[in-house]
Design an enzyme around this catalytic site. Structure first.
Site, PDB file in Angstrom:
ATOM      1  N   HIS A   1     -90.311  29.534  35.355  1.00 23.81           N
ATOM      2  CA  HIS A   1     -90.313  29.644  34.076  1.00 23.81           C
ATOM      3  C   HIS A   1     -91.781  29.352  33.829  1.00 23.81           C
ATOM      4  O   HIS A   1     -92.373  30.103  32.620  1.00 23.81           O
ATOM      5  CB  HIS A   1     -89.495  28.648  33.228  1.00 23.81           C
ATOM      6  CG  HIS A   1     -87.917  28.737  33.250  1.00 23.81           C
ATOM      7  ND1 HIS A   1     -86.996  27.814  33.617  1.00 23.81           N
ATOM      8  CD2 HIS A   1     -87.163  30.162  33.398  1.00 23.81           C
ATOM      9  CE1 HIS A   1     -85.886  28.400  33.746  1.00 23.81           C
ATOM     10  NE2 HIS A   1     -85.849  29.760  33.404  1.00 23.81           N
TER      11      HIS A   1
ATOM     12  N   LYS B   1     -73.080  28.372  27.849  1.00 23.20           N
ATOM     13  CA  LYS B   1     -72.882  27.882  29.326  1.00 23.20           C
ATOM     14  C   LYS B   1     -72.866  26.417  29.441  1.00 23.20           C
ATOM     15  O   LYS B   1     -73.052  25.873  30.533  1.00 23.20           O
ATOM     16  CB  LYS B   1     -74.340  28.465  29.840  1.00 23.20           C
ATOM     17  CG  LYS B   1     -74.669  29.768  29.958  1.00 23.20           C
ATOM     18  CD  LYS B   1     -76.121  29.923  30.737  1.00 23.20           C
ATOM     19  CE  LYS B   1     -76.017  31.292  31.312  1.00 23.20           C
ATOM     20  NZ  LYS B   1     -77.536  31.388  31.882  1.00 23.20           N
TER      21      LYS B   1
ATOM     22  N   ARG C   1     -86.353  38.088  39.030  1.00 27.38           N
ATOM     23  CA  ARG C   1     -86.392  37.704  40.091  1.00 27.38           C
ATOM     24  C   ARG C   1     -85.787  38.549  41.515  1.00 27.38           C
ATOM     25  O   ARG C   1     -86.193  38.832  42.487  1.00 27.38           O
ATOM     26  CB  ARG C   1     -85.693  36.373  40.372  1.00 27.38           C
ATOM     27  CG  ARG C   1     -86.459  35.187  39.603  1.00 27.38           C
ATOM     28  CD  ARG C   1     -85.380  33.950  39.751  1.00 27.38           C
ATOM     29  NE  ARG C   1     -84.286  34.355  39.100  1.00 27.38           N
ATOM     30  CZ  ARG C   1     -83.304  33.567  38.663  1.00 27.38           C
ATOM     31  NH1 ARG C   1     -83.259  32.239  39.077  1.00 27.38           N
ATOM     32  NH2 ARG C   1     -82.091  34.051  38.097  1.00 27.38           N
TER      33      ARG C   1
HETATM   34  O1  PNS Z   1     -82.082  31.424  30.625  1.00 24.88           O
HETATM   35  P1  PNS Z   1     -80.720  32.488  30.077  1.00 24.88           P
HETATM   36  O2  PNS Z   1     -79.676  31.660  30.073  1.00 24.88           O
HETATM   37  O3  PNS Z   1     -80.711  33.453  31.097  1.00 24.88           O
HETATM   38  O4  PNS Z   1     -81.039  33.227  28.780  1.00 24.88           O
HETATM   39  C1  PNS Z   1     -80.185  33.743  28.218  1.00 24.88           C
HETATM   40  C2  PNS Z   1     -80.711  34.135  26.710  1.00 24.88           C
HETATM   41  C3  PNS Z   1     -80.833  33.021  25.857  1.00 24.88           C
HETATM   42  C4  PNS Z   1     -81.851  34.992  26.840  1.00 24.88           C
HETATM   43  C5  PNS Z   1     -79.563  35.062  26.050  1.00 24.88           C
HETATM   44  O5  PNS Z   1     -78.282  34.561  26.429  1.00 24.88           O
HETATM   45  C6  PNS Z   1     -79.563  35.180  24.644  1.00 24.88           C
HETATM   46  O6  PNS Z   1     -80.464  35.757  24.085  1.00 24.88           O
HETATM   47  N1  PNS Z   1     -78.441  34.526  24.010  1.00 24.88           N
HETATM   48  C7  PNS Z   1     -78.581  34.654  22.440  1.00 24.88           C
HETATM   49  C8  PNS Z   1     -77.232  35.199  21.987  1.00 24.88           C
HETATM   50  C9  PNS Z   1     -77.739  36.819  21.851  1.00 24.88           C
HETATM   51  O7  PNS Z   1     -78.483  37.120  21.276  1.00 24.88           O
HETATM   52  N2  PNS Z   1     -76.857  37.675  22.579  1.00 24.88           N
HETATM   53  C10 PNS Z   1     -76.872  39.102  22.636  1.00 24.88           C
HETATM   54  C11 PNS Z   1     -77.596  39.699  23.651  1.00 24.88           C
HETATM   55  S1  PNS Z   1     -76.369  39.980  24.704  1.00 24.88           S
END
Ligand code: PNS
Length: 168
Positions: free
Chosen positions: A17, A41, A90
């Site tokens: 990150h 999660k 990745r």
């Molecule tokens: O580090 P991660 O858990 O892979 O990040 C995932 C993230 C935060 C980018 C994604 O879960 C997110 O944007 N969540 C907010 C809810 C949302 O907007 N969902 C719609 C897209 S499917």
């Protein structure tokens, strides 16, 4: 003024990150590292801890701001008048997931742009879930998390019971 958003759970922030954030910060005037508060999660680290860790790890980069967000990323994107979201890539399986959320975000907001940045090859197998697993056994996680937050992460994981951890 170009604003990029780098969203994620950062549970905890890894060296992968950190590398993406540093590289992305060179492509814009402002990079917002956006830490997802809401926890489908069930993150191991609290939102306050995840934000604080990101702030400490990224402290030396002037054009990075760390914020938490809740709800839809598309709404946060609109509020912050962002130009694009950046996500690290990745592997092929990451690509599949990223393509799905990029498409969903585009449907929610037509101006939403997603840029996928390949990670450093030596960090291709570093993930927050591996850090949590190795750390929970007291294993060596140096190199997997930024040096500045290593002790905090290692201490908290060592104290955790395995059942507290979400190991994907
Ligand atoms: O580090 P991660 O858990 O892979 O990040 C995932 C993230 C935060 C980018 C994604 O879960 C997110 O944007 N969540 C907010 C809810 C949302 O907007 N969902 C719609 C897209 S499917």
């Amino acid at each position: 003024m170009t604003t990029l958003i780098y969203p994620g759970s950062f549970d905890p922030m890894t060296t992968g990150h950190l590398d993406i954030a540093k590289r992305a910060s060179k492509l814009c005037d402002k990079l917002i590292v956006a830490v997802l508060a809401n926890a489908a999660k069930r993150p191991f680290f609290t939102i306050e801890e995840r934000v604080e860790m990101a702030r400490i790890a990224l402290d030396d980069i002037e054009n990075i701001e760390v914020e938490s967000f809740d709800g839809l990323l598309a709404d946060f994107y609109r509020q912050r008048k962002a130009n694009a979201v950046i996500r690290g890539l990745r592997s092929e399986s990451d690509f599949r997931f990223e393509a799905e959320i990029a498409a969903a975000n585009k449907m929610l907001l037509s101006t939403f742009e997603t840029c996928l940045m390949p990670c450093r090859t030596d960090l291709a197998f570093t993930s927050s879930s591996i850090v949590r697993e190795v750390g929970s056994y007291g294993g060596d996680i140096s190199g997997m998390v930024p040096e500045s937050i290593l002790k905090f992460v290692a201490d908290k994981l060592k104290d955790a019971r395995l059942t507290d951890l979400q190991l994907e």
